[in-house]
Design a protein around this motif. Sequence first.
Motif, PDB file in Angstrom:
ATOM      1  N   TYR A   1     -26.943  57.702   9.588  1.00  0.00           N
ATOM      2  CA  TYR A   1     -26.851  56.478   9.135  1.00  0.00           C
ATOM      3  C   TYR A   1     -25.769  55.801   8.611  1.00  0.00           C
TER       4      TYR A   1
ATOM      5  N   HIS B   1     -25.107  52.536   5.606  1.00  0.00           N
ATOM      6  CA  HIS B   1     -25.643  51.377   4.805  1.00  0.00           C
ATOM      7  C   HIS B   1     -24.573  50.220   4.793  1.00  0.00           C
TER       8      HIS B   1
ATOM      9  N   GLN C   1     -27.954  42.954   3.760  1.00  0.00           N
ATOM     10  CA  GLN C   1     -27.607  44.189   3.951  1.00  0.00           C
ATOM     11  C   GLN C   1     -28.276  44.619   5.151  1.00  0.00           C
TER      12      GLN C   1
ATOM     13  N   ARG D   1     -29.135  48.782   7.233  1.00  0.00           N
ATOM     14  CA  ARG D   1     -29.067  50.357   7.397  1.00  0.00           C
ATOM     15  C   ARG D   1     -29.200  50.564   8.810  1.00  0.00           C
TER      16      ARG D   1
END
Length: 141
Positions: free
Chosen positions: A49, A51, A60, A62
Amino acid sequence: MSSTASEPAGEPKTTSPRRHHAVELELNACGVECCPHDAHKGLVAVASYLHRPGDEDTPQSRVGQLYLYDLRPSGDGVIDADVDDADAQSSQTDWSFARVAAPLETRAIFELAWAPASWLDATGPALAQADAGGVVALYPR
């Protein structure tokens, strides 16, 4: 039997774990799941992952990647999870950690799990993934 300051009498000698194999991913590694099915026990799924913080112009996000590797001894040894003999395991020092497919681009991965043996079919085992978008996906091999 004698004891030392670092090993009190009656306690077993401990050893530090050794790194077996390492692979560097493009994103942060967040999970690993080894396939439990005998015919496919060399398969290793790795979740990642990243962010990405947003700003005034971009929300934003992810993002993630799902990797599938095949872990096998390079020599004539076999993987045997039931082997307790440390000498037998340490004699298999050459391993192959080969990528089975290109990484799959996903949202950030929260959880991975191999489906039960009853779900096996001609294509092999299935892998379930839960991601940051609230999606649970099932991937056949």
